[in-house]
Design an enzyme around this catalytic site. Structure first.
Site, PDB file in Angstrom:
ATOM      1  N   HIS A  84      42.722  39.909  43.239  1.00 36.92           N
ATOM      2  CA  HIS A  84      41.715  40.610  42.439  1.00 36.92           C
ATOM      3  C   HIS A  84      40.403  39.850  42.542  1.00 36.92           C
ATOM      4  O   HIS A  84      40.379  38.623  42.427  1.00 36.92           O
ATOM      5  CB  HIS A  84      42.144  40.680  40.962  1.00 36.92           C
ATOM      6  CG  HIS A  84      41.121  41.367  40.115  1.00 36.92           C
ATOM      7  ND1 HIS A  84      41.070  42.738  39.983  1.00 36.92           N
ATOM      8  CD2 HIS A  84      40.085  40.879  39.402  1.00 36.92           C
ATOM      9  CE1 HIS A  84      40.046  43.054  39.201  1.00 36.92           C
ATOM     10  NE2 HIS A  84      39.432  41.950  38.848  1.00 36.92           N
ATOM     11  N   ASP A 163      43.441  49.118  27.492  1.00 34.00           N
ATOM     12  CA  ASP A 163      42.316  48.490  28.200  1.00 34.00           C
ATOM     13  C   ASP A 163      41.243  49.530  28.532  1.00 34.00           C
ATOM     14  O   ASP A 163      40.049  49.247  28.448  1.00 34.00           O
ATOM     15  CB  ASP A 163      42.795  47.801  29.488  1.00 34.00           C
ATOM     16  CG  ASP A 163      41.601  47.253  30.260  1.00 34.00           C
ATOM     17  OD1 ASP A 163      40.905  46.396  29.703  1.00 34.00           O
ATOM     18  OD2 ASP A 163      41.337  47.710  31.381  1.00 34.00           O
ATOM     19  N   ARG A 170      33.555  48.385  25.065  1.00 30.66           N
ATOM     20  CA  ARG A 170      32.811  47.147  25.370  1.00 30.66           C
ATOM     21  C   ARG A 170      31.536  47.467  26.132  1.00 30.66           C
ATOM     22  O   ARG A 170      30.495  46.848  25.923  1.00 30.66           O
ATOM     23  CB  ARG A 170      33.698  46.198  26.180  1.00 30.66           C
ATOM     24  CG  ARG A 170      34.786  45.560  25.348  1.00 30.66           C
ATOM     25  CD  ARG A 170      35.845  44.914  26.224  1.00 30.66           C
ATOM     26  NE  ARG A 170      35.290  43.930  27.119  1.00 30.66           N
ATOM     27  CZ  ARG A 170      35.813  43.605  28.299  1.00 30.66           C
ATOM     28  NH1 ARG A 170      36.912  44.189  28.740  1.00 30.66           N
ATOM     29  NH2 ARG A 170      35.241  42.700  29.050  1.00 30.66           N
ATOM     30  N   SER A 185      41.639  41.881  30.013  1.00 32.08           N
ATOM     31  CA  SER A 185      41.481  43.192  30.646  1.00 32.08           C
ATOM     32  C   SER A 185      41.995  43.162  32.090  1.00 32.08           C
ATOM     33  O   SER A 185      42.797  44.001  32.508  1.00 32.08           O
ATOM     34  CB  SER A 185      39.988  43.568  30.592  1.00 32.08           C
ATOM     35  OG  SER A 185      39.696  44.632  31.439  1.00 32.08           O
ATOM     36  N   LYS A 189      46.204  44.518  33.533  1.00 29.20           N
ATOM     37  CA  LYS A 189      46.440  45.519  34.587  1.00 29.20           C
ATOM     38  C   LYS A 189      47.238  44.914  35.738  1.00 29.20           C
ATOM     39  O   LYS A 189      48.118  45.558  36.308  1.00 29.20           O
ATOM     40  CB  LYS A 189      45.094  46.067  35.082  1.00 29.20           C
ATOM     41  CG  LYS A 189      44.461  46.998  34.049  1.00 29.20           C
ATOM     42  CD  LYS A 189      43.065  47.427  34.407  1.00 29.20           C
ATOM     43  CE  LYS A 189      42.072  46.331  34.223  1.00 29.20           C
ATOM     44  NZ  LYS A 189      40.679  46.684  34.113  1.00 29.20           N
TER      45      LYS A 189
HETATM   46  N1  URA Z   1      37.000  44.034  35.333  1.00 26.05           N
HETATM   47  C1  URA Z   1      37.915  44.474  34.444  1.00 26.05           C
HETATM   48  O1  URA Z   1      38.898  45.106  34.804  1.00 26.05           O
HETATM   49  N2  URA Z   1      37.725  44.179  33.140  1.00 26.05           N
HETATM   50  C2  URA Z   1      36.671  43.469  32.693  1.00 26.05           C
HETATM   51  O2  URA Z   1      36.573  43.221  31.511  1.00 26.05           O
HETATM   52  C3  URA Z   1      35.714  43.037  33.640  1.00 26.05           C
HETATM   53  C4  URA Z   1      35.911  43.333  34.956  1.00 26.05           C
END
Ligand code: URA
Length: 425
Positions: A84, A163, A170, A185, A189
């Site tokens: 990621h 999320d 947010r 967050s 995932k």
């Molecule tokens: N990417 C995400 O999935 N969440 C965040 O809070 C910031 C970047």
């Protein structure tokens, strides 16, 4: 035990530690509509200022993971490992890395997103290939991982649904840039996706979420801790995002550049970062293979072709050139002192490569090709950037943003290395 949203908000506002039960109640009740948006906004702002300790953060992440489905990848014949990136300009690494690591024997479930603002999204890039499908069923993901070893697709709507709600909130309450909120967050995932191992590419610098190294390191450490505590072998690589990665920023332009790297060529920085991340991924799943050789001998490219075809795309598709192509020429002779990733990202976005709102469409052909690197000596009138757009209006909008993208003077630039540091447990 009964809870009250106002008391929970007040406790976090006053810097108290929230109990696991209070966090679980608050998030789950918000998810089902029993806590109002303004109450959750207030809690997010309190977390923004007062943070979450490791126990609070673990609970927060667990509730997000358990709010939705978890992909089961057990039983595959290959070990699973994912990457990621926290997002940057010209960051096309996933397109190369997933088939490369699959060609080395692992399974790479790259559940990805779309771009927002100046950073591009992996799905937008691959959707430049007509017919390529971003949405796969869980069975299709498993099958493709077993047969080809690499999948790049949209994360299912059922994964970590809290999320999705929190992220939108947010976005409109100025609470995105909080380390525990970003870490939970991203990691919720990735953990729900079911990967055994994970490499995090945490970008630092002008074109990144995290502009300074201390905060980037803290984010990396927080995510590595969450991954490790949830049984996912996690390593973070801190990388330089002061300058764009590679030459191309824009959807089809980045696919073209990725294919160059997959065929053993392409820009040196893209190749170097891809190989460095591949080596960590392979180490985490105990596969001994030489990723550089897999790029040079065509094996990674063959896996890429299979991955694109399996999802309905034509790997031989010839991208049409943009309707409008112009160069931006150096206003003076001197040294390229600053090639600003954020500035270049904004130009590419304005040319049509990115979106301002989630529902906007992106242009496949629009973007920027960067024709010089920091430290190059250039002559007045020498082309610095190539601008690609679909129409005059987008071209003009990109041109208007050019001044902050590149600085020519007589000073040598600061040279931050591409690979800054690693964070491991
Ligand atoms: N990417 C995400 O999935 N969440 C965040 O809070 C910031 C970047």
């Amino acid at each position: 035990m009964s809870f009250n949203a106002v008391e929970i908000i007040g406790a976090k506002r006053d810097g108290q530690v929230l109990s696991s039960d209070a966090i679980t109640w608050m998030l789950n009740t918000y998810n089902t509509g029993g806590v109002a948006e303004e109450q959750m906004s207030a809690l997010l702002m309190a977390v923004f200022f007062n943070g979450l300790n490791p126990e609070e953060l673990n609970t927060w992440t667990d509730v997000m993971i358990n709010s939705g489905e978890r992909l089961s990848l057990s039983g595959l014949s290959r070990p699973t490992v994912d990457k990621h990136s926290t997002g940057g300009v010209g960051d096309k690494i996933s397109l190369i890395l997933a088939p490369l690591v699959a060609a080395c024997g692992a399974a790479v479930p790259q559940l990805s997103g779309r771009g927002l603002g100046h950073t591009g999204g992996t799905l937008d890039k691959l959707e430049a290939i007509p017919g390529w499908r971003a949405f796969l069923s869980n069975d299709e993901v498993r099958d493709q991982l077993e047969t080809i070893g690499a999948v790049i697709c949209a994360a299912g709507q059922g994964m970590a649904p809290i999320d999705r709600k929190l992220y939108s909130l947010r976005d409109v309450t100025s609470t995105v840039e909080s380390i525990p909120l970003i870490a939970s967050s991203i990691m919720s995932k990735k953990i729900a996706e079911g990967t055994e191992a994970l490499v995090l590419d945490v970008k630092v610098g002008r074109g990144a979420f995290m502009k300074d190294l201390d905060r980037a390191r803290k984010l990396a450490e927080t995510m590595v801790d969450i991954g490790t505590q949830h049984g996912v072998k996690t390593v973070a690589q801190l990388t330089n995002m002061n300058v764009p990665l590679g030459i191309a920023a824009g959807n089809a332009l980045e696919v073209i550049e990725s294919v160059e790297v997959l065929r053993g060529g392409g820009p040196q920085d893209v190749r170097e970062l891809t190989i460095a991340l591949a080596q960590i991924m392979l180490e985490l799943v105990s596969i001994s293979a030489d990723p550089a050789a897999m790029l040079d001998n065509g094996t990674a490219y063959e896996t890429y072709r299979q991955m694109i075809s399996a999802q309905g795309g034509d790997p031989d598709y010839e991208f049409p050139r943009a309707a409008k192509i112009e160069t931006y020429e150096s206003p003076s002779s001197g040294i390229v002192n600053r090639l600003d990733a954020l500035g270049v990202g904004i130009v590419a976005w304005r040319l049509g490569a990115g979106r301002a709102r989630k529902e906007d469409a992106v242009s496949a052909a629009a973007g920027v090709r960067v024709l010089v690197r920091e430290g190059d000596r250039v002559e007045k009138g020498q082309p610095l950037l190539e601008l690609h757009a679909d129409d005059d209006a987008h071209m003009q909008s990109g041109r208007d943003a050019l001044t902050s993208s590149i600085l020519i003077n007589d000073e040598e630039p600061d040279q931050t290395p591409l690979l800054i540091d690693q964070v491991r447990k």
